[in-house]
Write a protein that holds these residues in place. Structure first.
Motif, PDB file in Angstrom:
ATOM      1  N   LYS A 219      -2.175  -2.376  -5.423  1.00 42.01           N
ATOM      2  CA  LYS A 219      -2.754  -2.209  -3.944  1.00 42.01           C
ATOM      3  C   LYS A 219      -3.842  -2.482  -3.567  1.00 42.01           C
ATOM      4  O   LYS A 219      -4.934  -3.155  -3.834  1.00 42.01           O
ATOM      5  N   VAL A 220      -4.142  -1.082  -4.026  1.00 48.88           N
ATOM      6  CA  VAL A 220      -5.692  -0.325  -4.218  1.00 48.88           C
ATOM      7  C   VAL A 220      -6.074  -1.815  -5.067  1.00 48.88           C
ATOM      8  O   VAL A 220      -7.022  -1.738  -5.350  1.00 48.88           O
ATOM      9  N   VAL A 221      -6.011  -1.646  -6.589  1.00 51.03           N
ATOM     10  CA  VAL A 221      -6.413  -2.226  -7.726  1.00 51.03           C
ATOM     11  C   VAL A 221      -6.873  -3.380  -7.639  1.00 51.03           C
ATOM     12  O   VAL A 221      -8.151  -4.441  -7.217  1.00 51.03           O
ATOM     13  N   THR A 222      -6.010  -4.624  -6.995  1.00 55.07           N
ATOM     14  CA  THR A 222      -6.113  -5.552  -6.286  1.00 55.07           C
ATOM     15  C   THR A 222      -6.643  -6.194  -5.782  1.00 55.07           C
ATOM     16  O   THR A 222      -6.830  -7.749  -4.874  1.00 55.07           O
ATOM     17  N   GLU A 223      -6.411  -5.739  -4.568  1.00 47.92           N
ATOM     18  CA  GLU A 223      -6.975  -6.092  -2.708  1.00 47.92           C
ATOM     19  C   GLU A 223      -8.668  -5.188  -3.344  1.00 47.92           C
ATOM     20  O   GLU A 223      -9.409  -5.456  -1.568  1.00 47.92           O
ATOM     21  N   SER A 224      -9.163  -3.765  -3.255  1.00 55.07           N
ATOM     22  CA  SER A 224     -10.174  -3.585  -3.082  1.00 55.07           C
ATOM     23  C   SER A 224     -11.221  -3.330  -4.467  1.00 55.07           C
ATOM     24  O   SER A 224     -12.906  -2.958  -4.224  1.00 55.07           O
ATOM     25  N   ASP A 225     -10.517  -3.573  -5.637  1.00 55.19           N
ATOM     26  CA  ASP A 225     -11.527  -3.508  -7.302  1.00 55.19           C
ATOM     27  C   ASP A 225     -12.172  -1.809  -7.172  1.00 55.19           C
ATOM     28  O   ASP A 225     -13.800  -1.838  -6.908  1.00 55.19           O
ATOM     29  N   PRO A 226     -11.491  -0.827  -7.199  1.00 51.46           N
ATOM     30  CA  PRO A 226     -12.582   0.457  -7.221  1.00 51.46           C
ATOM     31  C   PRO A 226     -13.392   0.494  -8.041  1.00 51.46           C
ATOM     32  O   PRO A 226     -12.851   0.142  -8.796  1.00 51.46           O
ATOM     33  N   ALA A 227     -14.233   1.370  -8.142  1.00 54.26           N
ATOM     34  CA  ALA A 227     -14.981   1.693  -9.323  1.00 54.26           C
ATOM     35  C   ALA A 227     -14.318   2.755  -9.216  1.00 54.26           C
ATOM     36  O   ALA A 227     -14.525   2.735 -11.201  1.00 54.26           O
ATOM     37  N   SER A 228     -13.910   3.436 -10.041  1.00 51.95           N
ATOM     38  CA  SER A 228     -13.160   4.522 -10.130  1.00 51.95           C
ATOM     39  C   SER A 228     -11.878   5.121 -10.025  1.00 51.95           C
ATOM     40  O   SER A 228     -11.712   4.672  -8.717  1.00 51.95           O
ATOM     41  N   VAL A 229     -11.419   4.957 -10.755  1.00 51.55           N
ATOM     42  CA  VAL A 229     -10.219   6.216 -10.713  1.00 51.55           C
ATOM     43  C   VAL A 229      -9.777   7.488 -11.416  1.00 51.55           C
ATOM     44  O   VAL A 229     -10.027   7.635 -12.336  1.00 51.55           O
ATOM     45  N   MET A 230      -9.188   8.966 -10.821  1.00 51.80           N
ATOM     46  CA  MET A 230      -9.218   9.764 -10.717  1.00 51.80           C
ATOM     47  C   MET A 230      -7.979  10.344 -11.566  1.00 51.80           C
ATOM     48  O   MET A 230      -7.416  10.670 -10.313  1.00 51.80           O
ATOM     49  N   CYS A 231      -7.771  10.831 -12.336  1.00 44.93           N
ATOM     50  CA  CYS A 231      -6.923  10.516 -13.339  1.00 44.93           C
ATOM     51  C   CYS A 231      -5.837  12.412 -13.613  1.00 44.93           C
ATOM     52  O   CYS A 231      -7.023  13.481 -12.662  1.00 44.93           O
ATOM     53  N   SER A 232      -4.660  12.945 -12.911  1.00 44.99           N
ATOM     54  CA  SER A 232      -4.637  13.556 -12.093  1.00 44.99           C
ATOM     55  C   SER A 232      -4.400  15.578 -12.878  1.00 44.99           C
ATOM     56  O   SER A 232      -4.031  15.085 -14.284  1.00 44.99           O
ATOM     57  N   PHE A 233      -4.103  16.581 -12.671  1.00 39.74           N
ATOM     58  CA  PHE A 233      -4.107  18.039 -13.732  1.00 39.74           C
ATOM     59  C   PHE A 233      -2.846  17.324 -13.978  1.00 39.74           C
ATOM     60  O   PHE A 233      -3.131  18.571 -15.713  1.00 39.74           O
ATOM     61  N   ASN A 244      -2.791  10.207 -21.263  1.00 43.99           N
ATOM     62  CA  ASN A 244      -1.493   8.845 -21.228  1.00 43.99           C
ATOM     63  C   ASN A 244      -1.917   8.141 -21.407  1.00 43.99           C
ATOM     64  O   ASN A 244      -2.050   7.520 -20.041  1.00 43.99           O
ATOM     65  N   ALA A 245      -1.150   7.474 -22.486  1.00 50.05           N
ATOM     66  CA  ALA A 245      -1.447   6.438 -22.834  1.00 50.05           C
ATOM     67  C   ALA A 245      -1.258   4.921 -22.116  1.00 50.05           C
ATOM     68  O   ALA A 245      -1.739   3.903 -21.953  1.00 50.05           O
ATOM     69  N   THR A 246       0.475   5.617 -21.798  1.00 51.75           N
ATOM     70  CA  THR A 246       1.326   4.669 -20.659  1.00 51.75           C
ATOM     71  C   THR A 246       0.605   4.407 -19.725  1.00 51.75           C
ATOM     72  O   THR A 246       0.373   3.124 -19.023  1.00 51.75           O
ATOM     73  N   LEU A 247       0.057   5.316 -18.660  1.00 52.67           N
ATOM     74  CA  LEU A 247      -0.585   5.092 -17.760  1.00 52.67           C
ATOM     75  C   LEU A 247      -1.209   4.541 -17.725  1.00 52.67           C
ATOM     76  O   LEU A 247      -1.484   3.536 -16.924  1.00 52.67           O
ATOM     77  N   LEU A 248      -2.267   5.236 -18.632  1.00 51.72           N
ATOM     78  CA  LEU A 248      -4.273   4.857 -18.040  1.00 51.72           C
ATOM     79  C   LEU A 248      -4.118   3.032 -19.306  1.00 51.72           C
ATOM     80  O   LEU A 248      -4.916   2.246 -18.384  1.00 51.72           O
ATOM     81  N   GLY A 254      -3.926  -1.979 -17.955  1.00 47.27           N
ATOM     82  CA  GLY A 254      -3.346  -3.475 -18.471  1.00 47.27           C
ATOM     83  C   GLY A 254      -2.478  -4.128 -17.485  1.00 47.27           C
ATOM     84  O   GLY A 254      -3.271  -5.062 -16.760  1.00 47.27           O
ATOM     85  N   GLN A 255      -1.597  -3.374 -16.720  1.00 49.57           N
ATOM     86  CA  GLN A 255      -0.219  -4.122 -16.207  1.00 49.57           C
ATOM     87  C   GLN A 255      -1.455  -4.670 -14.661  1.00 49.57           C
ATOM     88  O   GLN A 255      -1.633  -5.864 -14.520  1.00 49.57           O
ATOM     89  N   LEU A 256      -1.958  -3.169 -14.463  1.00 47.66           N
ATOM     90  CA  LEU A 256      -2.740  -3.781 -13.386  1.00 47.66           C
ATOM     91  C   LEU A 256      -4.057  -3.864 -12.979  1.00 47.66           C
ATOM     92  O   LEU A 256      -4.296  -4.743 -12.695  1.00 47.66           O
ATOM     93  N   GLY A 257      -4.713  -4.663 -14.333  1.00 47.44           N
ATOM     94  CA  GLY A 257      -5.796  -5.190 -14.639  1.00 47.44           C
ATOM     95  C   GLY A 257      -7.117  -4.501 -14.082  1.00 47.44           C
ATOM     96  O   GLY A 257      -8.076  -5.043 -13.130  1.00 47.44           O
ATOM     97  N   PHE A 258      -7.232  -3.196 -14.477  1.00 47.24           N
ATOM     98  CA  PHE A 258      -8.168  -2.588 -13.668  1.00 47.24           C
ATOM     99  C   PHE A 258      -9.690  -2.345 -14.192  1.00 47.24           C
ATOM    100  O   PHE A 258      -9.415  -2.636 -15.235  1.00 47.24           O
ATOM    101  N   LYS A 259     -10.200  -2.986 -13.786  1.00 45.75           N
ATOM    102  CA  LYS A 259     -12.103  -3.138 -14.466  1.00 45.75           C
ATOM    103  C   LYS A 259     -12.682  -1.982 -14.354  1.00 45.75           C
ATOM    104  O   LYS A 259     -13.662  -1.891 -14.822  1.00 45.75           O
ATOM    105  N   GLY A 260     -13.248  -0.971 -13.588  1.00 50.87           N
ATOM    106  CA  GLY A 260     -13.400  -0.400 -13.154  1.00 50.87           C
ATOM    107  C   GLY A 260     -12.959   1.280 -14.337  1.00 50.87           C
ATOM    108  O   GLY A 260     -12.389   0.726 -15.228  1.00 50.87           O
ATOM    109  N   TYR A 261     -13.105   2.875 -14.040  1.00 52.60           N
ATOM    110  CA  TYR A 261     -13.493   3.497 -14.849  1.00 52.60           C
ATOM    111  C   TYR A 261     -12.453   4.952 -14.328  1.00 52.60           C
ATOM    112  O   TYR A 261     -12.404   4.546 -13.358  1.00 52.60           O
TER     113      TYR A 261
END
Length: 883
Positions: A219-233, A244-248, A254-261
């Motif tokens: 929902k966050v990716v498709t509705e607000s196009d965030p600049a960045s996503v922080m991966c966790s510890f 984690n290539a599956t997650l990222l 891929g699936q969510l179409g995240f355009k940021g970094y």
């Protein structure tokens, strides 16, 4: 000759001087000026962010690209007009040391509002103050689901439900980025444990990953196009989240179409191979970024194509958010200048958002006999009780706003609101709460019976002979070192700071205990690492402390009898101080007591005496949690349960105000008529709590998490207390609750919680009637499922109701939740007024993830629908047809 970094800095400085008059401009000025800059076609604002990113990328050298890919604080590429990523934490308001900023109520309070528009304003506050202080990226919002009630950081996020978290997270991102600041959403993903967070392996099945933990990110990716996503510890299925290539690559990009970094959490990258897995920027240390990344590319460890892709993503985000066209003042300089102050007018405006968020986020849990609202005509004397009632209440760690711009404590707020109409008096009752109070075990011996406490701290385990590194008086013998206690600590109890927080140490405490009554006392030591307890120079506890535990010595004492206490402690448990601050347990030691039944400490007795002579007693009870510090228990710390019980026995008009990170147990619940949950309420908590207590604000908050009846209920639905992992270097946490997270698990297991998800009372009443459902046609991409009903304010005062729509088991042989939030809305009505309310249902609530086709499936047929005031209370029920 200048070295390479010096040459780069010189070029940057010359470029900044040349660009100062053309780059730091308003968006309108940039739009008119950019086309004239033919040497920089990427400054043409008529082009798309993708086109502009491609143009500048074509002009960049490898050196410039790797400089750009530093998580925060790098040099950027000022010679091309590209600032560095410069970020600050801002989940609950901007946090930067020494600069007053707006301390917003925590994420749980925001979630309790169920108010998407408020979440946008909340995000805009963080974005505006981030920009005003000279930064261009806000590490916010936090959308980790509150799966575990023991989690140390749940207060930062927005509750246990994926729909609620996704909607509020999307709105916050929109608010942040409306201020031309990049939002860095955290923490991706399945991040629900602070204990050994750098190495814990979260084991979660595919369906749970998709339906529960990926859903808010979608929902966050498709509705607000965030600049960045922080991966966790943490690790997810044996792979660190930042590698984690599956997650990222597969899910997020891929699936969510995240355009940021994708940016690493603080030093959460583990290898240059993480870039191939989908990481784009790394830091804050430069082990895998900057010059080291450039060398890795030249050596063939990281592909040029991967660096190009990462740089393109960063550039696109900067163009899309306006960071390049209108950079914050000073953000093109190298190095980063000191944080600028937030303008007074902005702080004043943002203070209103803090107040509104507090008003809407307070949850009225119980109100028997209409105890609330208070009136000065019937409450001429008010006792305010609680060690932190006159202190700033928040958690510890990166989300804690350190310098609130305009602080009003709860004591301040009640005193101001009562005015001349009532006398307000204060008694602490217990000692202040700190990170050490996350430790399980008997309550610490209170300072009102423990005197002349002297603590000596030395560097090195087992070292009791060298001069003390720190020697100081303390109120109690109660210690937990770590990030939330020593690095970013907002409690009243001072931490130890560096280097004691990062290296092995010893502690020696001496004190005098004076028995408040005659009887048998259990005197205990709860600890990790070896500890020895001496009473009157007699060794009564000697334990190696290889794992965390409690040893107790029963002692018979006479009232007024003094006992000399000495404790020697060493952090010598296996792996207690190896690894980073993210992984090590640190020092853990508490001198506790179990007094004879009915025995009160002098401080509690003073509070009871004040309550007896007052018309009303307001007890403010809190916990203190933070980063890298899961709670070991849901019991209120510092014997606050005993305090509340004693006060309630002395005054039947006792109101309990909880200021907690999440759920706590309440053994005294049946003894008090009214309970309010105010969370960590930000800089205006005193004003907002007083407004609700006196009825100036009609409470409308609803719980975004389930409050269990006891500590066994979460375990019964598949959630264990992860504090037990403190002595395990590489723990594994299995997500045995699966798709039944939070209230879904309680429904699945038939458990009755203390307070359910969505619960919250009002000073008025509402009636529900005339339910209508609109069927969903799955062949139409534009069709939506919808319910309508009539809501009536049946009480005598205006109020706001958060209406909640849940769906039941879906028409399929596949197991689906018995209850799942599908939609919600806030409705404000005057007394006697009616309104037809329409709520669109989220499509994902009518679907399940199929692990064979690896896709969403929408079962057709009749779906149960429940409309009401919580996950367990349905005022209306019906069915929705999906065809």
């Amino acid at each position: 000759m200048l070295n390479r970094k010096a040459r780069r800095a010189t070029r940057a400085g010359l470029a900044v001087a040349a660009l100062a008059t053309t780059l730091i401009v308003t968006p309108m000025q940039a739009a008119s000026a950019a086309p004239a800059q033919s040497s920089r076609p990427w400054m043409n604002t008529r082009l798309s962010a993708d086109e502009r990113a491609a143009l500048v990328l074509a002009r960049m050298t490898l050196d410039q690209k790797t400089n750009l890919l530093i998580q925060t604080g790098g040099p950027g590429v000022p010679e091309l007009g590209i600032p560095a990523i410069r970020g600050r934490d801002a989940s609950n308001g901007l946090t930067t040391a020494g600069v007053p900023t707006t301390a917003l109520p925590d994420g749980m309070a925001l979630a309790s509002s169920f108010d998407d528009e408020l979440a946008r304003r909340y995000g805009a506050v963080a974005g505006a103050e981030t920009r005003a202080t000279g930064y261009n990226s806000a590490a916010a919002p936090t959308i980790d689901l509150a799966r575990s009630p023991w989690n140390g950081r749940q207060w930062e996020g927005t509750g246990e439900d994926p729909l609620l978290s996704g909607r509020l997270g999307s709105a916050q991102v929109q608010g942040i980025q409306s201020q031309q600041v990049q939002a860095e959403v955290k923490h991706y993903t399945v991040y629900n444990q602070e204990t050994r967070r750098g190495h814990v392996d979260s084991q979660v099945d595919e369906r749970t990953l998709q339906e529960v933990y990926t859903r808010p990110w979608e929902k966050v990716v498709t509705e607000s196009d965030p600049a960045s996503v922080m991966c966790s510890f943490n690790k997810v299925e044996t792979e660190h989240a930042c590698g984690n290539a599956t997650l990222l690559n597969d899910v997020l990009k891929g699936q969510l179409g995240f355009k940021g970094y994708v940016s690493s959490d603080f030093n959460a990258a583990h290898s240059f191979d993480d870039y191939a897995a989908g990481l784009d920027t790394s830091g804050e240390d430069l082990v895998f970024s900057g010059d080291n990344l450039e060398r890795a590319v030249l050596a063939g460890r990281v592909s040029v194509q991967r660096v190009d892709e990462s740089a393109r993503r960063v550039l696109r985000a900067m163009f899309a958010t306006g960071v390049i066209d209108n950079p914050p003042a000073g953000s093109l300089t190298t190095p980063q200048p000191a944080s600028k102050p937030v303008p007074a007018a902005m702080l004043s405006q943002n203070d209103q958002v803090a107040t509104t968020s507090g008003n809407e986020g307070i949850v009225l849990l119980k109100n028997d006999r209409a105890q609330l609202p208070l009136s000065t005509s019937s409450a001429r004397s008010i006792a305010v009780i609680g060690s932190d009632a006159d202190h700033y209440i928040t958690g510890g760690g990166s989300a804690a706003v350190r310098d609130p711009a305009r602080l009003t404590t709860i004591l301040d707020g009640i005193t101001a609101r009562a005015g001349s109409g009532a006398t307000v008096q204060y008694a602490p009752g217990t000692d202040p709460v700190s990170t050490a109070d996350t430790l399980p075990g008997p309550a610490p011996v209170p300072s009102s019976v423990l005197s002349d406490v002297t603590a000596q701290y030395r560097l090195g385990a087992g070292n009791f002979s060298s001069p003390a590194f720190i020697s100081r008086p303390e109120a109690q013998i109660n210690l937990r070192t770590g990030l939330a206690n020593d690095v970013i600590n907002t409690s009243q109890v001072p931490g130890l700071g560096f280097p004691l927080v990062t290296s092995p140490m010893t502690g020696r405490w001496t004190a005098t205990l004076t028995a408040p009554a005659t009887g048998t006392y259990g005197l205990s030591v709860s600890h990790l690492g070896s500890a020895k307890l001496y009473l009157d120079d007699r060794l009564v506890v000697d334990d190696a402390g290889a794992t965390y535990g409690t040893q107790t010595q029963d002692v018979t004492l006479t009232a007024g009898q003094e006992v000399q206490v000495r404790i020697d402690y060493s952090t010598d448990a296996p792996h207690q101080f190896d690894g980073s601050l993210n992984d090590q347990p640190g020092a853990m030691l508490r001198f506790g007591w179990t007094p004879p039944a009915g025995t009160l400490s002098p401080a509690i007795q003073q509070a009871v005496d004040l309550a007896k002579k007052s018309d009303v007693a307001v007890v403010v009870a809190r916990d203190y949690t933070g980063e890298a510090a899961d709670r070991g228990t849901l019991t209120l710390p510092q014997d606050q349960d005993a305090l509340i019980s004693a006060v309630a026995a002395a005054n039947p008009r006792t109101v309990v105000v909880l200021a907690t990170s999440g759920a706590v147990t309440m053994p005294w619940l049946n003894s008090v008529p009214a309970v309010v949950e105010a969370w960590y309420g930000g800089q205006q908590q005193g004003k907002t709590v007083a407004s609700v207590l006196f009825g100036d604000v009609n409470p409308s908050g609803k719980l975004p998490v389930t409050f269990p009846a006891d500590e066994q209920q979460p375990v019964a639905i598949g959630v264990r207390n992860t504090f037990s992992d403190v002595a395990t270097v590489n723990p594994t946490t299995r997500y045995d609750d699966g798709i039944d997270v939070g209230y879904r698990g309680y429904a699945e297991k038939g458990l009755t919680p203390l307070f359910p998800f969505g619960h919250g009372l009002s000073y008025t009443t509402f009636g529900y009637d005339k339910l209508q459902t609109k069927q969903l046609n799955t062949r139409s991409a534009k069709d939506t499922a919808q319910v309508k009903f009539q809501l009536t304010n049946t009480g005598r005062r205006a109020g706001t109701e958060v209406v909640q729509v849940y769906v039941g088991t879906l028409p399929t042989a596949v197991d689906t939740p018995a209850r799942a939030l599908a939609g919600y809305a806030r409705v404000t009505l005057e007394p006697g007024r009616k309104s037809m309310v329409s709520v669109d249902l989220d499509l994902r609530s009518l679907q399940y993830w199929d692990t064979t086709s690896h896709s969403w499936v929408t079962p057709t047929g009749r779906v149960p629908v429940y409309v009401g005031t919580s996950a367990t209370s349905a005022q209306l029920s019906g069915t929705l047809t999906v065809r």
